[in-house]
Design a protein around this motif. Structure first.
Motif, short mmCIF file in Angstrom:
data_model
loop_
_atom_site.label_atom_id
_atom_site.label_comp_id
_atom_site.label_asym_id
_atom_site.label_seq_id
_atom_site.Cartn_x
_atom_site.Cartn_y
_atom_site.Cartn_z
N ARG A 181 21.77 -15.41 24.56
CA ARG A 181 22.06 -16.83 24.72
C ARG A 181 23.43 -17.02 25.36
O ARG A 181 24.18 -16.06 25.52
N ALA A 220 25.25 -19.68 28.48
CA ALA A 220 24.90 -19.93 29.88
C ALA A 220 25.12 -18.71 30.79
O ALA A 220 24.19 -18.28 31.48
N ARG A 240 14.79 -20.87 30.49
CA ARG A 240 15.46 -22.00 29.81
C ARG A 240 15.88 -22.98 30.90
O ARG A 240 16.32 -22.54 31.96
N GLN A 257 25.45 -21.23 15.81
CA GLN A 257 26.19 -20.31 16.69
C GLN A 257 27.67 -20.25 16.28
O GLN A 257 28.32 -19.22 16.48
N ASP A 271 27.00 -25.87 29.86
CA ASP A 271 25.77 -25.28 30.41
C ASP A 271 25.50 -25.77 31.81
O ASP A 271 24.81 -25.12 32.59
N ASN A 328 26.27 -29.62 27.27
CA ASN A 328 26.66 -28.49 26.41
C ASN A 328 25.92 -28.64 25.08
O ASN A 328 25.19 -29.61 24.87
N LYS A 329 26.12 -27.69 24.21
CA LYS A 329 25.40 -27.65 22.93
C LYS A 329 25.41 -29.00 22.23
O LYS A 329 26.44 -29.68 22.19
O1 MRU Z 1 21.74 -22.61 23.07
P1 MRU Z 1 22.91 -21.73 23.40
O2 MRU Z 1 23.45 -21.00 22.22
O3 MRU Z 1 22.62 -20.83 24.57
O4 MRU Z 1 24.03 -22.77 23.87
C1 MRU Z 1 25.25 -22.26 24.33
C2 MRU Z 1 26.24 -23.30 24.68
O5 MRU Z 1 25.98 -24.49 24.61
C3 MRU Z 1 27.56 -22.81 25.21
O6 MRU Z 1 28.58 -23.72 24.90
C4 MRU Z 1 27.48 -22.67 26.74
O7 MRU Z 1 26.33 -21.98 27.12
C5 MRU Z 1 28.67 -21.98 27.29
S1 MRU Z 1 28.71 -20.23 26.86
C6 MRU Z 1 30.07 -19.58 27.66
#
Ligand code: MRU
Length: 339
Positions: free
Chosen positions: A49, A51, A86, A187, A228, A238-239
């Motif tokens: 996981r 980005a 994704r 996470q 992302d 983002n998340k």
């Molecule tokens: O669903 P995830 O865990 O892949 O989501 C990750 C995020 O939202 C991170 O903040 C983003 O990918 C940046 S990682 C350097």
């Protein structure tokens, strides 16, 4: 392909292995990601996981499959399947666009291998540049707040927002990091807490709902998150939960920074409205599952809404910290991210 190891990816014996990010930190299990079906399943389950990392894992697997003798047509098919694994993080599409170019070369196996390794090396360098640019913004004695996981686990290098925090810590500027647990998949509670512990950065884990009261009490000096996808108008996906933090930061007058490599920028997306948002399974909300077991607390037939990401409008962002330097709201308003 040469042996390669990052925090959460490994190429060994000409095969790809991934560190299972769903089992961390209780277990450190390296899993085979030798086929497209295996890797796509790991990406869906968020065992791989973040980005940048999903793009790198897909690129490395394609290169390894080419070395194993897969035809150009079969590789093109594999690329299309991986590209759709994704929808929100644009790094996956950006990396695979470069791999698609390499696939056009006469010696496509060598070209894919060289390109995948270049992407990994570039990501390390991008992370280092972000950490350098971002850490200059962290004032001595800071209490920082972060969301989700943006560290070495999510990239090939030191991470994005977490790389900034680690660099600021080495400069002696970090008093404490408030780590949002980041429901529903935790996470923050599982991965960021583990990474900060390994790095020796002082942190305090909180439930997401506690961030507001900390800000009201003056206990948060700045917020650092990853991204992302960044749209041409500066809106950031983002998340899920990032947008609420940005609104809270705005209300309390706290700087809100987004740290990301330029590979997260999507100039074709006019605004955040154009960013596809992944919807995930109800089971992630009706309970929780992990290496510790699983529990369901909601009624089995509960209606559930579970978007994996949200969009933070540019107006709430104090700075976009890219590998190329810090981009200001004025520069974004003047169109620096426009095609
Ligand atoms: O669903 P995830 O865990 O892949 O989501 C990750 C995020 O939202 C991170 O903040 C983003 O990918 C940046 S990682 C350097």
């Amino acid at each position: 392909m040469q042996t390669l190891r990052t925090t959460s990816l490994e190429v060994r014996d000409n095969q790809l292995w991934i560190l299972d990010q769903q089992a961390l930190p209780q277990q450190q299990n390296w899993l085979a990601a030798h086929t497209v079906a295996q890797l796509v399943e790991h990406i869906h389950a968020l065992r791989v996981r973040g980005a940048p990392l999903i793009g790198l894992s897909a690129s490395l697997l394609l290169a390894l499959l080419a070395e194993q003798g897969l035809s150009r047509a079969a590789l093109a098919e594999a690329l299309a399947v991986l590209r759709a694994a994704r929808p929100t993080a644009v790094n996956l599409m950006n990396n695979l666009d470069r791999m698609k170019q390499a696939l056009q070369q006469a010696d496509y196996a060598a070209a894919l291998s060289a390109e995948a390794l270049r992407l990994v090396d570039e990501d390390k360098a991008l992370c280092a540049s972000i950490a350098r640019a971002g850490s200059a913004l962290v004032k001595p004695g800071s209490q920082l707040l972060t969301h989700c996981n943006t560290g070495g686990l999510a990239t090939a290098g030191v991470g994005t927002a977490l790389g900034v925090i680690a660099a600021a810590h080495r400069q002696g500027h970090v008093r404490n990091v408030w780590v949002d647990e980041t429901r529903p998949l935790l996470q923050g509670g599982r991965l960021t807490a583990w990474e900060l512990g390994e790095l020796g950065v002082p942190y305090t884990l909180i439930a997401d709902a506690m961030a507001a009261s900390l800000m009201a009490r003056g206990e948060v000096d700045a917020i650092w998150v990853g991204a992302d996808r960044i749209a041409a108008n500066g809106d950031v996906a983002n998340k899920i939960g990032t947008y609420s933090l940005a609104v809270l930061a705005h209300y309390h007058g706290i700087p809100f920074y987004v740290a990301a490599p330029h590979t997260t920028l999507d100039r074709q997306c006019v605004s955040g409205d154009d960013i596809p948002i992944e919807q995930r399974s109800a089971a992630e909300i009706t309970g929780v599952a992990g290496s510790f077991g699983s529990v369901q607390w909601a009624p089995a037939n509960a209606a559930v809404y579970n978007p994996a990401f949200d969009v933070t409008p540019a107006a709430l962002i104090s700075g976009w910290v890219l590998d190329t330097g810090v981009v200001t709201p004025e520069q974004v308003a003047a169109g620096i991210f426009q095609p």
